[in-house]
Design a protein around this motif. Sequence first.
Motif, PDB file in Angstrom:
ATOM      1  N   LEU A 285      66.945  -4.059   2.377  1.00 29.92           N
ATOM      2  CA  LEU A 285      66.259  -4.663   1.294  1.00 29.92           C
ATOM      3  C   LEU A 285      67.322  -5.327   0.327  1.00 29.92           C
ATOM      4  CD1 LEU A 285      64.114  -1.610   0.164  1.00 29.92           C
ATOM      5  CD2 LEU A 285      63.336  -3.497   1.712  1.00 29.92           C
ATOM      6  N   GLU A 286      66.738  -6.650  -0.301  1.00 30.32           N
ATOM      7  CA  GLU A 286      67.418  -7.577  -1.274  1.00 30.32           C
ATOM      8  C   GLU A 286      67.337  -6.508  -2.547  1.00 30.32           C
ATOM      9  OE1 GLU A 286      69.427  -9.976  -0.911  1.00 30.32           O
ATOM     10  OE2 GLU A 286      68.806 -10.153   1.386  1.00 30.32           O
ATOM     11  N   VAL A 287      68.603  -6.349  -2.824  1.00 31.16           N
ATOM     12  CA  VAL A 287      68.650  -5.495  -4.133  1.00 31.16           C
ATOM     13  C   VAL A 287      70.050  -5.992  -4.922  1.00 31.16           C
ATOM     14  CG1 VAL A 287      67.191  -3.269  -3.309  1.00 31.16           C
ATOM     15  CG2 VAL A 287      69.714  -3.435  -3.174  1.00 31.16           C
ATOM     16  N   LEU A 288      69.915  -5.781  -6.056  1.00 31.34           N
ATOM     17  CA  LEU A 288      71.167  -6.020  -6.712  1.00 31.34           C
ATOM     18  C   LEU A 288      72.457  -5.364  -6.267  1.00 31.34           C
ATOM     19  CD1 LEU A 288      70.225  -5.989 -10.817  1.00 31.34           C
ATOM     20  CD2 LEU A 288      70.630  -8.029  -9.284  1.00 31.34           C
ATOM     21  N   ASP A 289      73.667  -6.088  -6.117  1.00 30.11           N
ATOM     22  CA  ASP A 289      74.813  -5.384  -5.781  1.00 30.11           C
ATOM     23  C   ASP A 289      75.496  -4.792  -7.062  1.00 30.11           C
ATOM     24  OD1 ASP A 289      76.622  -4.354  -3.939  1.00 30.11           O
ATOM     25  OD2 ASP A 289      76.911  -6.323  -3.021  1.00 30.11           O
ATOM     26  N   THR A 290      76.475  -4.011  -6.988  1.00 28.54           N
ATOM     27  CA  THR A 290      76.968  -2.995  -8.034  1.00 28.54           C
ATOM     28  C   THR A 290      77.946  -3.567  -9.010  1.00 28.54           C
ATOM     29  OG1 THR A 290      78.297  -2.227  -6.238  1.00 28.54           O
ATOM     30  CG2 THR A 290      76.528  -0.867  -6.748  1.00 28.54           C
TER      31      THR A 290
ATOM     32  N   LEU B 161      79.065   3.562  10.116  1.00 33.37           N
ATOM     33  CA  LEU B 161      78.683   3.804   8.380  1.00 33.37           C
ATOM     34  C   LEU B 161      78.480   2.790   7.792  1.00 33.37           C
ATOM     35  CD1 LEU B 161      81.936   6.405   8.082  1.00 33.37           C
ATOM     36  CD2 LEU B 161      79.423   7.059   8.727  1.00 33.37           C
ATOM     37  N   SER B 162      78.717   1.345   8.122  1.00 37.40           N
ATOM     38  CA  SER B 162      78.662   0.351   7.301  1.00 37.40           C
ATOM     39  C   SER B 162      77.200   0.313   6.520  1.00 37.40           C
ATOM     40  CB  SER B 162      79.076  -0.807   7.768  1.00 37.40           C
ATOM     41  OG  SER B 162      80.382  -0.854   8.234  1.00 37.40           O
ATOM     42  N   GLY B 163      76.127   0.710   7.635  1.00 36.78           N
ATOM     43  CA  GLY B 163      74.793   0.448   7.186  1.00 36.78           C
ATOM     44  C   GLY B 163      74.451   1.526   6.177  1.00 36.78           C
ATOM     45  N   SER B 164      75.318   2.618   6.072  1.00 43.67           N
ATOM     46  CA  SER B 164      74.996   3.804   5.150  1.00 43.67           C
ATOM     47  C   SER B 164      75.418   3.335   3.856  1.00 43.67           C
ATOM     48  CB  SER B 164      75.439   5.028   5.818  1.00 43.67           C
ATOM     49  OG  SER B 164      74.848   5.553   6.962  1.00 43.67           O
ATOM     50  N   PHE B 165      76.142   2.366   3.553  1.00 48.57           N
ATOM     51  CA  PHE B 165      76.806   2.264   2.224  1.00 48.57           C
ATOM     52  C   PHE B 165      76.524   1.028   1.756  1.00 48.57           C
ATOM     53  CE2 PHE B 165      79.022   5.755   3.970  1.00 48.57           C
ATOM     54  CZ  PHE B 165      79.252   6.753   3.107  1.00 48.57           C
ATOM     55  N   THR B 166      75.143   0.464   1.942  1.00 54.18           N
ATOM     56  CA  THR B 166      74.690  -1.009   1.585  1.00 54.18           C
ATOM     57  C   THR B 166      74.106  -0.557   0.343  1.00 54.18           C
ATOM     58  OG1 THR B 166      72.532  -0.645   2.698  1.00 54.18           O
ATOM     59  CG2 THR B 166      74.441  -1.619   3.897  1.00 54.18           C
ATOM     60  N   SER B 167      73.851  -1.792  -0.493  1.00 49.62           N
ATOM     61  CA  SER B 167      73.311  -1.587  -1.789  1.00 49.62           C
ATOM     62  C   SER B 167      72.025  -1.047  -1.843  1.00 49.62           C
ATOM     63  CB  SER B 167      73.107  -3.066  -2.381  1.00 49.62           C
ATOM     64  OG  SER B 167      74.398  -4.092  -2.556  1.00 49.62           O
ATOM     65  N   SER B 168      71.083  -1.496  -0.962  1.00 46.28           N
ATOM     66  CA  SER B 168      69.823  -0.492  -0.691  1.00 46.28           C
ATOM     67  C   SER B 168      69.993   0.743  -0.514  1.00 46.28           C
ATOM     68  CB  SER B 168      68.845  -1.310  -0.002  1.00 46.28           C
ATOM     69  OG  SER B 168      69.306  -1.131   1.638  1.00 46.28           O
ATOM     70  N   LYS B 169      70.831   1.331   0.199  1.00 43.67           N
ATOM     71  CA  LYS B 169      71.334   2.553   0.459  1.00 43.67           C
ATOM     72  C   LYS B 169      71.707   3.300  -0.800  1.00 43.67           C
ATOM     73  CE  LYS B 169      70.255   2.891   4.758  1.00 43.67           C
ATOM     74  NZ  LYS B 169      69.765   1.320   5.044  1.00 43.67           N
TER      75      LYS B 169
ATOM     76  N   LEU C 269      66.760   4.991 -17.434  1.00 39.88           N
ATOM     77  CA  LEU C 269      67.609   4.177 -16.680  1.00 39.88           C
ATOM     78  C   LEU C 269      67.302   4.057 -15.263  1.00 39.88           C
ATOM     79  CD1 LEU C 269      70.396   2.641 -16.758  1.00 39.88           C
ATOM     80  CD2 LEU C 269      71.712   4.852 -16.281  1.00 39.88           C
ATOM     81  N   THR C 270      67.076   2.882 -14.649  1.00 38.61           N
ATOM     82  CA  THR C 270      66.688   2.676 -13.267  1.00 38.61           C
ATOM     83  C   THR C 270      68.161   1.845 -12.714  1.00 38.61           C
ATOM     84  OG1 THR C 270      65.911   0.204 -13.640  1.00 38.61           O
ATOM     85  CG2 THR C 270      64.476   2.241 -13.814  1.00 38.61           C
ATOM     86  N   TYR C 271      68.184   1.846 -11.446  1.00 40.20           N
ATOM     87  CA  TYR C 271      69.018   1.115 -10.773  1.00 40.20           C
ATOM     88  C   TYR C 271      69.231  -0.371 -10.993  1.00 40.20           C
ATOM     89  CZ  TYR C 271      71.537  -1.139  -6.528  1.00 40.20           C
ATOM     90  OH  TYR C 271      72.519  -1.706  -6.059  1.00 40.20           O
ATOM     91  N   GLU C 272      68.014  -1.029 -11.060  1.00 40.88           N
ATOM     92  CA  GLU C 272      68.495  -2.405 -11.774  1.00 40.88           C
ATOM     93  C   GLU C 272      68.517  -2.751 -13.053  1.00 40.88           C
ATOM     94  OE1 GLU C 272      65.690  -1.803  -7.985  1.00 40.88           O
ATOM     95  OE2 GLU C 272      65.650  -0.902 -10.018  1.00 40.88           O
ATOM     96  N   SER C 273      68.207  -1.928 -14.060  1.00 41.43           N
ATOM     97  CA  SER C 273      68.530  -2.028 -15.259  1.00 41.43           C
ATOM     98  C   SER C 273      70.169  -1.721 -15.633  1.00 41.43           C
ATOM     99  CB  SER C 273      67.820  -0.954 -16.369  1.00 41.43           C
ATOM    100  OG  SER C 273      67.971   0.444 -15.745  1.00 41.43           O
ATOM    101  N   LEU C 274      70.709  -0.747 -14.969  1.00 43.83           N
ATOM    102  CA  LEU C 274      72.166  -0.603 -14.694  1.00 43.83           C
ATOM    103  C   LEU C 274      72.876  -1.712 -14.421  1.00 43.83           C
ATOM    104  CD1 LEU C 274      74.344   1.376 -15.588  1.00 43.83           C
ATOM    105  CD2 LEU C 274      74.213   2.376 -13.484  1.00 43.83           C
ATOM    106  N   LEU C 275      72.452  -2.321 -13.381  1.00 43.61           N
ATOM    107  CA  LEU C 275      73.361  -3.362 -12.675  1.00 43.61           C
ATOM    108  C   LEU C 275      73.044  -4.920 -13.338  1.00 43.61           C
ATOM    109  CD1 LEU C 275      73.465  -2.171  -9.045  1.00 43.61           C
ATOM    110  CD2 LEU C 275      74.961  -1.657 -10.989  1.00 43.61           C
ATOM    111  N   LYS C 276      72.054  -4.749 -14.374  1.00 43.26           N
ATOM    112  CA  LYS C 276      71.797  -6.020 -14.800  1.00 43.26           C
ATOM    113  C   LYS C 276      72.608  -6.212 -16.323  1.00 43.26           C
ATOM    114  CE  LYS C 276      67.013  -6.946 -13.472  1.00 43.26           C
ATOM    115  NZ  LYS C 276      65.606  -7.003 -13.668  1.00 43.26           N
TER     116      LYS C 276
END
Length: 532
Positions: free
Chosen positions: A284-289, A132-140, A366-373
């Motif tokens: 993918l390299e994305v912002l973490d939460t 399950l670990s790969g299913s709960f990453t930041s990109s997922k 609102l986007t994923y990136e804008s929220l986490l910034k």
Amino acid sequence: MLWLLFISVAVLLISYHYVKYMHIFNRKGVKQTIPWPLFGDQWRTFFRQLSRLELIEYIYNMYPNERYSGFYQFSVPTLMLKDPELIKQITVKDFDHFTDHRAAIDPELEPLFARNLFTLKGPKWRQMRSTLSGSFTSSKMKNMFSLMNEAAEHFTKFFLNQNKETIEIEMKDTYSRFTNDVIATTAFGIKVDSLEDTDNLFYSMGKDLTNFNSFTGKLRILGIMLAPKLFKALKIGLFPTKFKDFFTNVIYETIETREKQGIVRQDMINLLMEARKGIEEKELEVLDTGFATVKETPVELAKNKQIQELTNLDIAAQAMIFFFAGFDAISTVMCFGTYELAVNQDVQDKLRKEILATHKANNGKLTYESLLKMKYMDMVVSEMLRKWPAGPGIDRVTTKPYTIEPVRPGEEPVHLTPGDVLFLPTIGLHRDPAFYPNPMKFDPERFSDENKGNIIPYTYTPFGAGPRNCIGSRFALLEIKALFYHVLLNFKIEPTEKTLISLVLCTKSFNSRAKGGFWYAFKRINNGLVSG
């Protein structure tokens, strides 16, 4: 005469049990509480003296200078760990000796609940966690964010459409409807509207599933804790079979439909279906939460890359535990967070200022990136989870013999054997003035860039610690942030006449609740903006 004999025998048995099992820590040289026969320290919650959260904090503060102390969950001796270095030792460095949770679930009575990630033990847990670990990453989570954001937008528009300047709301019921809809769409692939369709079956099932405050609910918990063999013989589990049947059927039907029609939807079911096929996408390299996000500890999982195939029942079990956690725990954090925003208007105003700036900078989308910034948003949510964590603590069970070596003067070696229970007191650590000065003050600045580096590792554990941390931390943080973004964009949160200030916890509820309910007002902001 017979009744007198019966009472005498009962008293002797209880006395024997008390002497043998309720002084274990004293015999080990560990300071402990003064438990009641049979009830242990739970008598304070059972007889409504304290809430569960207050009980853990009370026990934590009983011996402030000790690295650990003993207490009793009914008749189960439990060692509470209070020292950050010792917690790190147990949960990370020597994790192999403490891999399991204590579970009240009998696999024969409740196969669905026994197969979820929280309940599984040993190699089976490792295999499932690795899967399950790969299913709960930041990109997922980024891919799933649109579903959460849509639900948060809908939540806000429901109240905007009422065209009232001020709306008084009981937030626990209201937020539970939101979290229900989020879990329904992200974990079960079902779209429901619990604000409009107030009695929909999905919400009703969730409300009953997480309610342990009824007489039968408390009886089940008490019986399973005190007489597990008897309850197993009577085939009485923690959850009625109707829940298993309902949620299993939902998952089975959804999977069958998707496989037949080739439906792909960015939700949890799709992630689990891909996981059982062995499909791995490049991360993918994305912002973490955010700061509270728990980090994976791969050392224990690397050995288990090749695992058994996920069955439909396995998928149903994982979806079920996320529903169980998401329905109540996340909505409860939101309720306490709403209280803090209502009584700390300066914090609310500052957060709204950041929200408005983000809204305008992104043209109202609102986007994923804008929220986490949003730095202040993360500070506020991190502080919510410090002062009001979703759970007061988490347990571990000893799986291999282990000795806690003495470090301080007066300590003796504490020898642990398989089956011994340990407890990580989240609420105690989070409110310890040695780690967080003036701990009852709601102060997001503790998590500013300048200050968060001062937080001692393993004193902030809202999602647990070590390899057995909460796999859903990213999911929870995204959901909380999206909800407050849309609410504060359009409403000011204020106390009402029904709001208790200072907040008083309800001692009648198994779950964390405010006495009299979480009553607050949404006051419409006429800023010309509409959420979404």
